[in-house]
Design an enzyme around this catalytic site. Sequence first.
Site, PDB file in Angstrom:
ATOM      1  CD  GLU A  35      -2.891   1.105   2.375  1.00  0.00           C
ATOM      2  OE1 GLU A  35      -3.718   2.026   2.507  1.00  0.00           O
ATOM      3  OE2 GLU A  35      -2.884   0.094   3.120  1.00  0.00           O
TER       4      GLU A  35
ATOM      5  CE  LYS B  82      -9.234   0.083   6.096  1.00  0.00           C
ATOM      6  NZ  LYS B  82      -7.886  -0.494   6.144  1.00  0.00           N
TER       7      LYS B  82
END
Length: 907
Positions: A705, A722
């Site tokens: 990420e 997410k």
Amino acid sequence: MNFSLISLSSETSCPRSKSLRYKSDKSLVFRPFIKLGCFNKDDHLLMLNRDARKAGVYQSLMPGHVKESYVGKNYSEDDTSSRCKFVRTLLIDNYDSYTYNIYQELSVINGVPPVVVHNDEWTWEYIRYCLYEEKAFDNIVISPGPGSPTSPVDIGICSRILLECKDIPILGVCLGHQAAYPCDSSILQALGYVHGAQIVRAPEPVHGRLSEIEHTGCNLFHDIPSGRNSGFKVVRYHSLVIDPDSLPRELIPIAWSYSSETLPFLDNQRSDVINDDLADPAVPRLILNNNFAANLKNRNFRSSKSSEEEERGKVIMGIMHTTRPHYGVQFHPESVATCHGKKIFENFRKMTVDYLLKANRIHERQVHNSGKLHLYLENISSSLFISDSYANENVDARFLKLKWKKFENLANQVGGAKDIFCELFGKQNAKNTFWLDSSSVEQRRARFSFMGGKGGSLWKQVMFKLSDRRNIISKSGGYLTIKDAEGSSQSTFLENGFLDFLNKELRSFRYEKEDYEGLPFDFCGGYVGFLGYDLKVECGVASNHHKSRTPDACFFFADNLLVIDHQNDDVYLLSIHDIPNPESSTTMSWLNITEQKLLDLKISSSKKLKKQTSRSVSQATFSNEAGFRSKKSRDEYMNDVEKCLQFINDGESYELCLTTQMQKRVANIDSLGIYINLRERNPAPYAAWLNFSDENLSICCSSPERFLQLDRNGILEAKPIKGTVGRGSTPEEDNQLKLQLQNSEKDQAENLMIVDLLRNDLGRVCEPGSVHVPRLMELESYATVHTLVSTIRGKKHVNLSPVDCIKAAFPGGSMTGAPKLRSVEILDSLESCSRGVYSGSIGFFSYNQTFDLNIVIRTVVIHEGEASIGAGGAIVALSNPEDEYNEMVLKTRAPMMTVMEYQSESD
């Protein structure tokens, strides 16, 4: 370059920058400045005291506002079109994490950025002076936010504004509609509460989920379809609603949702093709023009609908006042997934202009150049954390010169990134080395790897530890230790914290762009290291409940580095020196020596760490005494999830990113060996190795990420993750899990809420209209998991520094939840220790004012003989405690197994 805010309707898909093009390119001026308080009519500074809870809350970074071209201009009385060209909005920020999405929308639609102030920042006397004496604003928009309208602390000045500003158009977004519990006190709540309506729990909390809206067709919803299958789908964030039976006669409901019906995001993608003709013909369309005192007959409509609403399970999504130009909506028109959200703001703008024209007030819109408010707007900022150094030009300049060499198609010839690092920098336990490692480059997720060790005369290490607040009356001060290339060390106390120091350092660099114009990457030397999670106190969070055992920030200043271009297989060598004291011989010496090492490097003779054989580890291993011990047991973690759900149901938060830590003694284990194994087991685009030997600290990171990147063109990019599910054991099972993730309403809600949060964070430092979402909820697959990844971009405002961007967004929203500030407070109270390096960021700040930072997840931190692994997940209203625990364990599996297997093999 044109930018557009992604939308699922055609009305918001066109480039926004065109809306900002006027006859004069200089008509908009943005100027960062520091907010100190506000001025009253006599130019006395009013310093407002905040309560303890809000004292440390971060303020927004926003550009300055209007210039003489349209603020302070005296128009001729017949120049109505010029007077209506710009609509001036006062935007009240209720300490929310979505306010700057509204700011971005209004900046483009109104033609001028709104003035943003917190709800406890201006006194009522000063607001009244601005509105009625200076006539500085045409309308007011009240943001969403945590708090209850019943609490003066939470609602601030909003209730007074709603009661007193009877002739000012007001639009409330979420805070103000209901109000009884924090985070749900939408202006729709506040509007209802101020006039006597009651607030009750919604049939279920709805956060980050979509609903279809049915409305009356009043001016706020002009040209917007209505009803089921109409294409009008909105994003909702609330746990409470207005009780329709408690509405006073002066309030009329104008919109409803079907409470039991929510929709996944994927179904929303074709909503823009639905025609307005498909709106439910049974719903009366109340065209309430500008006579807000009229249409009391519509009371009958409201009354006749009450029983039907109850029967059909509808929830009020919008109300209006019968005699005042006041509107409130429960949903979020500024969300990236709301259809026709821009149209609602456009309608409110038109309603404002029509109201001013009808009231014959358009000719009163004059803010003269000599006006006190004009001086205020030009010189007072909404930011508490644009550092003094940014405005101070007396910074000691350091002129840097870059030398570099390129070797085409060399990387694989010498064994690839791992062999290059181990041979050139991995000896002697790789002390004081770094490796920003794009170990996963599939689907062009990443392209470059940067590596280096202790370098030339400019090399240094900086280490920062926050002070113990029990002893120091400083919000974010701490102790900085600097060690130079010669081994000397110096410590000092930084009252303004580490980020202020870093800002000054970066601003001190002077360089020539021609030096790096031929390089395809942005990191040309500078600071490389990590920011710990607890540095959130330098970004607006009031306090840290726990103190980290590891440093809160640690960086090398890298003056020599090697770069690998994985796309073209090229290798670059870079070295920088300062011009006043050129070290040309040293620079060329390092370049020549390293070049020779590369050319001599042969795969057969490269130093290789023994490759570990992957072995299956039973679930029992995780609870074995010889394995990792968890800060929270299974039952304790699940109980924390239940507490999070209670906070969400009470309206305290929409989403809480709960975490915990696993720890294990590892004594004198080979940290680099663990990293090499981790990158092979779990390759990732934003992986990293850092070793600070003097701190007995090694970081083995396999993060997928990106937190935030700023490139040389001034483009900011965030890529939050997410939604996570494990890989299947067979191709069929793997595909099934992919589909399950892509169609999960819970995971879509998680992702959407963080996307809206990061749009807000970027919106605080980006040019109006530039924040957009080119990719929303794309599936990415890694060795052990599938994830949903979104991409948010924007154009950084020219007057803001790289560190200003960090302060606006740190810590990454995917590790906090939303609203960020309230969520961080809750998480600090639930978690039993500091997150330390975990949840912070690893990356670089280049001397050429670019940076690239990851989110520290899937990481082993080895400090003073102990390995720790942090993991967690986003808790939303749809979460299940057992599923959340299993997801947390899944995220620890790759790093945990790597450590245990490597240690077992070593033993």
